[in-house]
Design a protein around this motif. Structure first.
Motif, PDB file in Angstrom:
ATOM      1  N   VAL A  73     -25.971  -6.766 -12.515  1.00  0.00           N
ATOM      2  CA  VAL A  73     -24.971  -6.026 -12.653  1.00  0.00           C
ATOM      3  C   VAL A  73     -25.092  -5.056 -13.748  1.00  0.00           C
TER       4      VAL A  73
ATOM      5  N   ALA B 137     -20.658  -4.631  -6.297  1.00  0.00           N
ATOM      6  CA  ALA B 137     -21.097  -5.756  -6.567  1.00  0.00           C
ATOM      7  C   ALA B 137     -21.803  -5.741  -7.972  1.00  0.00           C
ATOM      8  N   SER B 138     -22.269  -4.520  -8.191  1.00  0.00           N
ATOM      9  CA  SER B 138     -23.045  -4.343  -9.307  1.00  0.00           C
ATOM     10  C   SER B 138     -22.330  -4.078 -10.653  1.00  0.00           C
TER      11      SER B 138
ATOM     12  N   GLY C 199     -18.703  -8.628  -6.535  1.00  0.00           N
ATOM     13  CA  GLY C 199     -19.649  -9.435  -7.269  1.00  0.00           C
ATOM     14  C   GLY C 199     -19.403 -10.834  -7.504  1.00  0.00           C
TER      15      GLY C 199
ATOM     16  N   LEU D 277     -16.196  -9.666 -13.382  1.00  0.00           N
ATOM     17  CA  LEU D 277     -16.930  -9.083 -12.018  1.00  0.00           C
ATOM     18  C   LEU D 277     -15.913  -8.593 -11.011  1.00  0.00           C
TER      19      LEU D 277
END
Length: 79
Positions: free
Chosen positions: A39, A12-13, A59, A55
């Motif tokens: 992020v 997600a980062s 994310g 993303l």
């Protein structure tokens, strides 16, 4: 990815940006829901006019844009 590493859609980062240096930390805020996500720029893109960040799937899910695919996000570089 443009940084030479393999893309992980479950990280997600990970975020792509056209010009911010790799490793730049950014706090994104979904302006509709207020949800935030930290992020790190690890890739280049998006290459669609009018879009600033791209993303990972995880994310997008965490910040609440997976279903719509596009959202107004506020970005703040974290130093």
């Amino acid at each position: 990815m443009a940084n030479g590493k393999t893309f992980n859609m479950y990280d997600a980062s990970t975020v792509a940006h056209k010009s911010l240096p790799f490793g730049t930390k950014v706090r994104l805020v979904n302006q509709h829901t207020g949800t935030t996500l930290m992020v790190v720029v690890r890739d280049r893109g998006p290459y669609i006019k009018g879009r600033t960040f791209d993303l990972s799937m995880a994310g997008a899910q965490r910040i609440g844009v997976k279903g719509t695919g596009v959202a107004a996000l506020k970005a703040c570089i974290v130093r």
